[in-house]
Design an enzyme around this catalytic site. Structure first.
Site, PDB file in Angstrom:
ATOM      1  N   GLY A 104      17.026 -15.627 -18.737  1.00  0.00           N
ATOM      2  CA  GLY A 104      16.583 -14.250 -18.878  1.00  0.00           C
ATOM      3  C   GLY A 104      16.006 -13.720 -17.589  1.00  0.00           C
ATOM      4  N   HIS A 105      15.139 -12.715 -17.697  1.00  0.00           N
ATOM      5  CA  HIS A 105      14.595 -12.040 -16.519  1.00  0.00           C
ATOM      6  C   HIS A 105      13.210 -12.518 -16.111  1.00  0.00           C
ATOM      7  CE1 HIS A 105      17.823  -9.140 -16.078  1.00  0.00           C
ATOM      8  NE2 HIS A 105      17.831  -9.028 -17.398  1.00  0.00           N
ATOM      9  N   GLY A 106      12.555 -13.373 -16.885  1.00  0.00           N
ATOM     10  CA  GLY A 106      11.220 -13.828 -16.543  1.00  0.00           C
ATOM     11  C   GLY A 106      10.149 -12.892 -17.074  1.00  0.00           C
TER      12      GLY A 106
END
Length: 175
Positions: free
Chosen positions: A18-20
């Site tokens: 994912g994006h964190g």
């Protein structure tokens, strides 16, 4: 976390893919509430695009980000483990040649380790008009796994003021 987030506590989270975890994007509007008193502890990131990110638009704003603690974090193959990006301007629209007005201060990174897919594991790209202030790094150890040739992780730093203590790798040269 967006504008106006305050007194946020994030603990014992596993992220990935994912994006964190991001604070922002912030600073789209001139009058925008700030972000403050954020704690992120005991987080494990696996193959995320970003790890711990603060992102602000490269345009005028009266907002801020302050009093943020990132502690006991592990990265496993994260592309951008530690990132402050105050030059966010996708496509170069609505913000070309501007500087972020968001004031970023008192950002602490403590007891952080793991691996980066990118050679640049720590990137502080702060605003020329509002340099980041009060960044602290304590016991941070990030290694680069993408090169396969024994290359070490590096850090880049622009318009950021701070200190490092304990064992910190890669070395951050504040500017």
């Amino acid at each position: 976390m967006g504008p106006g987030a305050r007194n946020v506590w994030i603990e014992r989270v596993a992220c990935g893919p994912g994006h964190g975890i991001s604070i922002g994007s912030l600073g789209w509007k001139l009058q925008e509430p700030g972000v403050q008193n954020v704690t992120v502890k005991r987080v494990h990131f696996t193959e995320t695009t970003n790890g711990l990110r603060i992102k602000t638009w490269a345009r005028r704003s009266l907002g801020f980000v302050r009093n943020v603690l990132f502690q006991h974090v592990v990265f496993d193959g994260v592309k951008n483990p530690i990132l402050i990006d105050q030059n966010y301007c996708p496509g170069g629209r609505n913000c070309p040649r501007q500087a972020s007005g968001i004031k970023v201060s008192d950002i602490r990174y403590k007891s952080i380790g793991g691996t980066s897919q990118s050679k640049v594991a720590v990137r502080f790209e702060c605003s020329k008009s509002n340099p980041c202030a009060g960044i602290t790094m304590h016991d941070v150890k990030l290694t680069y796994v993408g090169g396969g040739r024994g290359e070490e992780a590096t850090a880049t730093c622009a318009n950021a003021r701070g200190t490092s203590s304990g064992f910190v790798m890669p070395v951050v040269r504040y500017s």
